[in-house]
Design a protein around this motif. Structure first.
Motif, PDB file in Angstrom:
ATOM      1  N   VAL A 147       1.948 -41.791 -12.037  1.00  0.00           N
ATOM      2  CA  VAL A 147       3.247 -41.506 -10.925  1.00  0.00           C
ATOM      3  C   VAL A 147       3.825 -43.005 -11.445  1.00  0.00           C
ATOM      4  CG1 VAL A 147       4.113 -43.630  -9.277  1.00  0.00           C
ATOM      5  CG2 VAL A 147       3.024 -41.302  -9.093  1.00  0.00           C
ATOM      6  N   SER A 148       2.858 -43.989 -13.130  1.00  0.00           N
ATOM      7  CA  SER A 148       3.117 -45.502 -13.563  1.00  0.00           C
ATOM      8  C   SER A 148       3.795 -44.670 -14.924  1.00  0.00           C
ATOM      9  CB  SER A 148       1.902 -45.948 -13.897  1.00  0.00           C
ATOM     10  OG  SER A 148       1.223 -46.040 -12.468  1.00  0.00           O
ATOM     11  N   MET A 149       3.346 -44.083 -15.515  1.00  0.00           N
ATOM     12  CA  MET A 149       3.757 -43.359 -16.656  1.00  0.00           C
ATOM     13  C   MET A 149       5.011 -42.359 -16.327  1.00  0.00           C
ATOM     14  SD  MET A 149       0.112 -41.316 -18.344  1.00  0.00           S
ATOM     15  CE  MET A 149       0.819 -41.965 -20.070  1.00  0.00           C
ATOM     16  N   VAL A 150       5.285 -41.273 -15.516  1.00  0.00           N
ATOM     17  CA  VAL A 150       6.405 -41.502 -15.123  1.00  0.00           C
ATOM     18  C   VAL A 150       7.371 -42.426 -14.564  1.00  0.00           C
ATOM     19  CG1 VAL A 150       8.070 -40.087 -13.588  1.00  0.00           C
ATOM     20  CG2 VAL A 150       6.084 -38.944 -14.566  1.00  0.00           C
ATOM     21  N   GLY A 151       7.491 -43.285 -14.067  1.00  0.00           N
ATOM     22  CA  GLY A 151       8.562 -44.378 -13.063  1.00  0.00           C
ATOM     23  C   GLY A 151       8.434 -45.304 -14.711  1.00  0.00           C
ATOM     24  N   PHE A 152       7.516 -45.397 -15.905  1.00  0.00           N
ATOM     25  CA  PHE A 152       7.933 -46.564 -16.953  1.00  0.00           C
ATOM     26  C   PHE A 152       9.329 -45.821 -18.071  1.00  0.00           C
ATOM     27  CE2 PHE A 152       6.024 -48.136 -21.341  1.00  0.00           C
ATOM     28  CZ  PHE A 152       7.221 -49.268 -20.632  1.00  0.00           C
ATOM     29  N   HIS A 153       8.734 -44.173 -18.184  1.00  0.00           N
ATOM     30  CA  HIS A 153       9.685 -43.838 -18.486  1.00  0.00           C
ATOM     31  C   HIS A 153      10.440 -43.362 -18.002  1.00  0.00           C
ATOM     32  CE1 HIS A 153      10.835 -39.950 -21.415  1.00  0.00           C
ATOM     33  NE2 HIS A 153      11.432 -39.730 -19.820  1.00  0.00           N
ATOM     34  N   LEU A 154      10.973 -43.402 -16.552  1.00  0.00           N
ATOM     35  CA  LEU A 154      12.219 -43.461 -16.458  1.00  0.00           C
ATOM     36  C   LEU A 154      12.871 -44.201 -16.693  1.00  0.00           C
ATOM     37  CD1 LEU A 154      11.734 -41.022 -13.159  1.00  0.00           C
ATOM     38  CD2 LEU A 154      12.824 -40.163 -15.731  1.00  0.00           C
ATOM     39  N   LEU A 155      12.093 -46.423 -16.101  1.00  0.00           N
ATOM     40  CA  LEU A 155      12.830 -47.039 -16.650  1.00  0.00           C
ATOM     41  C   LEU A 155      13.151 -47.369 -17.948  1.00  0.00           C
ATOM     42  CD1 LEU A 155      12.402 -49.995 -15.695  1.00  0.00           C
ATOM     43  CD2 LEU A 155      10.262 -50.533 -16.747  1.00  0.00           C
ATOM     44  N   LEU A 156      12.647 -46.610 -18.944  1.00  0.00           N
ATOM     45  CA  LEU A 156      13.187 -47.302 -20.628  1.00  0.00           C
ATOM     46  C   LEU A 156      14.214 -46.420 -20.526  1.00  0.00           C
ATOM     47  CD1 LEU A 156       9.918 -47.229 -22.528  1.00  0.00           C
ATOM     48  CD2 LEU A 156      11.140 -49.289 -22.161  1.00  0.00           C
ATOM     49  N   LYS A 157      14.319 -45.188 -19.747  1.00  0.00           N
ATOM     50  CA  LYS A 157      15.050 -44.292 -20.646  1.00  0.00           C
ATOM     51  C   LYS A 157      16.291 -43.927 -19.933  1.00  0.00           C
ATOM     52  CE  LYS A 157      13.597 -42.348 -24.266  1.00  0.00           C
ATOM     53  NZ  LYS A 157      13.588 -42.504 -25.962  1.00  0.00           N
ATOM     54  N   LYS A 158      16.306 -44.365 -18.365  1.00  0.00           N
ATOM     55  CA  LYS A 158      17.420 -44.297 -17.464  1.00  0.00           C
ATOM     56  C   LYS A 158      17.935 -46.114 -16.731  1.00  0.00           C
ATOM     57  CE  LYS A 158      17.162 -40.463 -17.071  1.00  0.00           C
ATOM     58  NZ  LYS A 158      17.835 -39.210 -17.987  1.00  0.00           N
ATOM     59  N   THR A 159      17.431 -47.035 -17.053  1.00  0.00           N
ATOM     60  CA  THR A 159      18.111 -48.194 -16.485  1.00  0.00           C
ATOM     61  C   THR A 159      18.811 -49.548 -17.324  1.00  0.00           C
ATOM     62  OG1 THR A 159      16.134 -49.425 -17.415  1.00  0.00           O
ATOM     63  CG2 THR A 159      16.031 -47.617 -14.591  1.00  0.00           C
ATOM     64  N   LYS A 160      19.086 -50.111 -16.969  1.00  0.00           N
ATOM     65  CA  LYS A 160      19.898 -50.916 -18.075  1.00  0.00           C
ATOM     66  C   LYS A 160      19.258 -51.636 -17.985  1.00  0.00           C
ATOM     67  CE  LYS A 160      23.958 -54.339 -18.152  1.00  0.00           C
ATOM     68  NZ  LYS A 160      24.878 -54.691 -17.206  1.00  0.00           N
ATOM     69  N   LEU A 161      17.793 -51.970 -17.843  1.00  0.00           N
ATOM     70  CA  LEU A 161      16.770 -53.462 -18.186  1.00  0.00           C
ATOM     71  C   LEU A 161      15.971 -52.233 -19.350  1.00  0.00           C
ATOM     72  CD1 LEU A 161      14.536 -55.498 -18.169  1.00  0.00           C
ATOM     73  CD2 LEU A 161      13.020 -54.155 -16.159  1.00  0.00           C
ATOM     74  N   GLY A 162      15.358 -50.977 -18.977  1.00  0.00           N
ATOM     75  CA  GLY A 162      15.196 -49.590 -20.746  1.00  0.00           C
ATOM     76  C   GLY A 162      15.329 -50.171 -21.510  1.00  0.00           C
ATOM     77  N   LYS A 163      17.192 -50.105 -21.368  1.00  0.00           N
ATOM     78  CA  LYS A 163      17.937 -50.080 -22.202  1.00  0.00           C
ATOM     79  C   LYS A 163      18.301 -51.065 -23.374  1.00  0.00           C
ATOM     80  CE  LYS A 163      23.389 -48.673 -24.104  1.00  0.00           C
ATOM     81  NZ  LYS A 163      24.016 -48.176 -23.046  1.00  0.00           N
ATOM     82  N   ALA A 164      17.468 -52.732 -23.111  1.00  0.00           N
ATOM     83  CA  ALA A 164      17.851 -53.760 -23.230  1.00  0.00           C
ATOM     84  C   ALA A 164      16.577 -53.508 -23.513  1.00  0.00           C
ATOM     85  CB  ALA A 164      18.057 -54.379 -22.071  1.00  0.00           C
ATOM     86  N   MET A 165      15.121 -53.218 -23.222  1.00  0.00           N
ATOM     87  CA  MET A 165      13.870 -53.516 -24.299  1.00  0.00           C
ATOM     88  C   MET A 165      14.301 -52.862 -25.098  1.00  0.00           C
ATOM     89  SD  MET A 165      11.817 -53.063 -20.407  1.00  0.00           S
ATOM     90  CE  MET A 165      10.412 -52.792 -21.546  1.00  0.00           C
TER      91      MET A 165
END
Length: 172
Positions: A147-165
């Motif tokens: 769950v953490s790895m999938v969530g982290f992937h989604l955070l990086l690829k699908k959110t504004k915060l992930g895009k900024a990171m």
């Protein structure tokens, strides 16, 4: 025997993978290998031990509190030590993190010793699957890491915060 070896390897790999994600993220964004990162994981494990065994708290509560405290400690270390080195492009941040790692390792050893420690968990029979035995703790580990790895992937690829990171990683 082979299925059990695969299960044990999978559990160990899951734990190392979750630590590796943090280390990779640190390296990718801050541009230095933080050798103290793994010691933070060890600190978290010992905090869980302290809350669970020494204070007799529920394991889930101990894990949650240890995760929060370890994260806060990591942020404190970043603000006190590493923030001053953001613009340094030399090996100085890595050497500093190595020194911090040694200090943390010896601090942990001074507080808890170097003997093997065991959490206060109820022994259970677990489940058999294709000739391998899974304990319920191992199932939880695999579930949480997945769950953490999938969530982290989604955070990086699908959110504004992930895009900024990712943008910060490419161009500070």
């Amino acid at each position: 025997m082979i299925p059990q070896l695969i299960v044990n390897s999978l559990i160990t790999s899951a734990v190392l993978a979750i630590i590796g994600i943090g280390l990779t993220m640190c390296f990718d964004i801050l541009k230095f290998g933080n050798f103290a990162h793994t010691e933070l994981a060890v600190l978290g494990a010992y905090l869980v031990f302290f809350f669970n065994v020494q204070l007799h708290w529920n394991l889930a509560v101990a894990i949650a509190l240890a995760a929060v405290l370890t994260g806060l400690f990591a942020m404190l270390v970043d603000r006190l030590v590493f923030i001053k080195m953001r613009e340094v492009v030399d090996v100085i941040p890595m050497i500093t993190s190595l020194g911090l790692s040694i200090a943390m390792r010896n601090g942990i050893r001074a507080i808890w010793g170097s003997d093997i420690r065991v959490y206060d968990v109820e022994l259970s029979s677990g489940v058999e699957f294709f000739g391998a035995h899974f304990t319920y703790s191992q199932i939880w580990i695999l579930g949480i890491v997945t769950v953490s790895m999938v969530g982290f992937h989604l955070l990086l690829k699908k959110t504004k915060l992930g895009k900024a990171m990712r943008a910060t990683s490419d161009n500070r």
